[in-house]
Design an enzyme around this catalytic site. Structure first.
Site, PDB file in Angstrom:
ATOM      1  N   LYS A  54      -0.677  -0.137 -12.344  1.00  0.00           N
ATOM      2  CA  LYS A  54      -0.118  -0.711 -13.664  1.00  0.00           C
ATOM      3  C   LYS A  54      -1.302  -0.117 -14.518  1.00  0.00           C
ATOM      4  CE  LYS A  54       3.051  -3.169 -11.449  1.00  0.00           C
ATOM      5  NZ  LYS A  54       4.312  -2.793 -11.336  1.00  0.00           N
ATOM      6  N   HIS A  96       8.353   1.216  -1.360  1.00  0.00           N
ATOM      7  CA  HIS A  96       8.580   2.417  -2.106  1.00  0.00           C
ATOM      8  C   HIS A  96       7.755   3.726  -1.568  1.00  0.00           C
ATOM      9  CE1 HIS A  96      10.520  -0.563  -4.330  1.00  0.00           C
ATOM     10  NE2 HIS A  96       9.741  -0.597  -5.130  1.00  0.00           N
TER      11      HIS A  96
HETATM   12  C1  BG6 Z   1       9.483  -3.154  -8.149  1.00  0.00           C
HETATM   13  C2  BG6 Z   1       7.983  -3.593  -8.208  1.00  0.00           C
HETATM   14  O1  BG6 Z   1       9.600  -2.866  -6.833  1.00  0.00           O
HETATM   15  O2  BG6 Z   1       9.306  -1.713  -8.904  1.00  0.00           O
HETATM   16  C3  BG6 Z   1       7.462  -3.429  -9.592  1.00  0.00           C
HETATM   17  O3  BG6 Z   1       7.895  -4.794  -7.845  1.00  0.00           O
HETATM   18  C4  BG6 Z   1       7.603  -2.163 -10.348  1.00  0.00           C
HETATM   19  O4  BG6 Z   1       5.968  -4.052  -9.907  1.00  0.00           O
HETATM   20  C5  BG6 Z   1       9.290  -1.685 -10.107  1.00  0.00           C
HETATM   21  O5  BG6 Z   1       7.481  -2.341 -11.668  1.00  0.00           O
HETATM   22  C6  BG6 Z   1       9.342  -0.226 -10.693  1.00  0.00           C
HETATM   23  O6  BG6 Z   1      10.697   0.143 -10.606  1.00  0.00           O
HETATM   24  P1  BG6 Z   1      10.927   1.405 -11.214  1.00  0.00           P
HETATM   25  O7  BG6 Z   1      12.552   1.591 -10.724  1.00  0.00           O
HETATM   26  O8  BG6 Z   1      11.060   1.012 -12.548  1.00  0.00           O
HETATM   27  O9  BG6 Z   1      10.089   2.390 -10.855  1.00  0.00           O
END
Ligand code: BG6
Length: 524
Positions: free
Chosen positions: A376, A278
């Site tokens: 986290k 991401h």
């Molecule tokens: C995921 C991760 O790709 O994205 C997670 O594995 C994370 O750890 C999640 O919580 C967060 O996604 P979003 O869309 O809620 O920001």
């Protein structure tokens, strides 16, 4: 973003694909809803969390928006000995609980008519043979035209087995003119070497243009808006470079803990879970050059190019940091530390916070650090990209007048409060001259009446349409691992990460990365 090779510049004369005079009738009009052609989706790992919370609800939302073909079929594959009806009951609950759009019985009934369940295990040909038969049956019964996408929402260790069985049982080939695609969820490996192996395994069965690697951040509206903000406006691009930008901060903070995810997360950690995919993708969108058009090829070429010019700032001990949350307070709730969460090794060295510094070696970005952080159990949930500008070269003010003046900033608020903020100095009314930071705000909720689709709605639809713009290619994945591998190796040799208290903004080591150059992380 448009279909490959369809970019047409304003005023460009078309010949073989002449633009009709009424743009509302032009099938290439990107404002019109795009509807998937005859097809079906097979989900492996259909009873898993992702499928329950995101995939099945997204399929329902697409159906509700009228974007799926009438004979669309959703096939679950799993160990349970479910009948089609039992699967339909399960899927209905998922849609009722988690869909974005209102639940409508008529929409559900139409979707449910195409729901099937195939019992099987990943390592056994029998289930796959039944799947192949089911796919052919649906082609005849519902008119799927033999077009299917296989969504692997399963641990990557199972990819090779599933791909092999799909291949040997004939699931990967359909009638002439049909397509078979594979959708793979991250993690794409756990380092460069394993990512390459994974690419080879998948590549042995599916052609690269049939492989859709999901990075759900690219499906978010606010992330696609980075391209509109940068390339549809005249305002920002002239200052989008090292002459004006001091540094960039990309933050993905979450307040949730990792209870219940030990099986996936322990040993993976924040850098592999989030930075490798991401955050590096966000960085590429912020840093890349203008693509020639919005075709998949042009976008991927620009992202790849900028990632090729990117390296890790060194020494890692001063430019990267990691941490693991200890118990603490999240609001009024006392929460456990990672190693007290169920399923984690009490001596786990898995990081729940990671920060790195990247440098882009080109004329636009020379000398501008890109700081990426994720964690986290931080203070609050927020994902944002802050482009921090240099200070004005000269301030014709007395220093007392500008004591409250910070750096100008453009903040792309990816979530939850989606929008864009421009921060600049303004005179405080009533004073002779005092300048203080103020914010100018664009909020999606105020500017648009429609709510944004979920990322998975957009991405599943794109898979069915064969529109690959929002899916990283294998080279991007490999380049991301090349950036991250040295940090991971260094951390592995260091044992336990620094602890930070739950509910705070992470380990001290992360603050020191920026403090060394007189900078500081934003406290969103
Ligand atoms: C995921 C991760 O790709 O994205 C997670 O594995 C994370 O750890 C999640 O919580 C967060 O996604 P979003 O869309 O809620 O920001």
């Amino acid at each position: 973003m448009s279909d490959a090779g369809r970019g047409r510049r304003n005023g460009e004369a078309g010949t073989e694909n002449a633009v009709p005079t009424n743009p509302l009738r032009d099938p290439r009009d990107r404002r019109l809803p795009r509807i998937a052609g005859p097809s079906g989706l097979v989900i492996f790992g259909v009873t898993g969390d992702l499928s329950k919370k995101k995939l099945i609800p997204a399929v329902y939302d697409l159906a509700n928006r009228g974007l799926l073909p009438p004979g669309f079929s959703l096939i679950g594959f799993g160990r349970r000995k479910w009948s089609h009806e039992e699967f339909a009951d399960f899927a209905r609950e998922c849609a009722r609980e988690k869909a974005r759009t209102p639940f409508r019985e008529d929409v559900w009934d139409q979707l449910a008519a195409g729901l099937r369940f195939v019992t099987g295990t990943f390592d056994d040909d029998e289930g796959f043979t039944r799947l192949a038969a089911q796919l052919s049956a649906l082609e005849a019964e519902r008119g799927t035209a033999g077009n299917y996408a296989f969504y692997l929402s399963i641990p990557p260790d199972d990819f090779p087995t599933v791909c092999r069985h799909l291949d040997t049982t004939g699931c990967t080939t359909g009638p002439d003119g049909s397509w078979r695609r594979v959708v793979i969820e991250k993690p794409f490996g756990h380092d460069l070497e394993s990512a390459r192996e994974l690419n080879d395994v998948v590549g042995a069965v599916f052609r690269e243009d049939s492989v859709f690697r999901i990075d759900h951040y690219l499906g978010k509206e606010t992330v696609q808006n980075i391209l509109a903000l940068r390339f549809a406006n005249q305002l920002f691009e002239p200052v989008w470079n090292a002459n004006h930008v001091d540094h960039v901060q990309i933050t993905m903070a979450e307040d949730i803990g990792l209870g219940g995810r030990a099986g996936y997360y322990d040993g993976i950690g924040a850098a592999r879970d989030v930075i490798q995919n991401h955050l590096i993708q966000l960085m590429a969108l912020v840093a890349m050059e203008e693509p020639t058009d919005f075709s998949a090829a042009a976008l991927r070429a620009e992202k790849t190019k900028v990632l090729e010019s990117t390296s890790l700032a060194l020494p890692i001990s001063e430019t990267a940091a990691r941490g693991q949350y200890a118990d603490g307070w999240q609001g009024s709730e006392h929460v456990a530390g990672l190693t007290e969460e169920e399923g984690y090794d009490p001596s786990s060295t898995t990081e729940t916070y990671a920060a790195i510094t990247l440098e882009v070696h080109n004329r636009r970005w020379a000398g501008v650090p890109f700081y990426l952080r994720t964690g986290k159990r931080l203070g609050r949930r927020v994902t944002e990209i802050a482009v921090m500008f240099r200070r004005a070269p000269h301030l014709p003010f007395d220093t007392t007048m500008t004591q409250e003046l910070g750096q100008n900033a453009l903040v792309i608020r990816v979530q939850p409060d989606e929008g864009v903020t421009l921060r600049f100095g303004s005179k405080v009314p009533g004073t002779a001259m005092e300048v203080r930071d103020v914010n100018m705000d664009f909020a999606y909720g105020e500017a648009f009446t429609e709510s944004s689709p979920e990322a998975y709605e957009r991405l599943i639809l794109d898979v069915l349409l064969g529109e690959p713009s929002l899916f990283p290619v294998s080279r991007e994945v490999e380049l991301s691992w090349m950036l991250l591998d040295p940090v991971l190796r260094e951390w592995e040799s260091q044992g336990t990460p620094e602890k930070y208290q739950a509910g705070t903004w992470g380990p001290r080591g992360a603050d020191e990365i920026l403090a060394r150059s007189g900078r500081a992380w934003r406290r969103p």
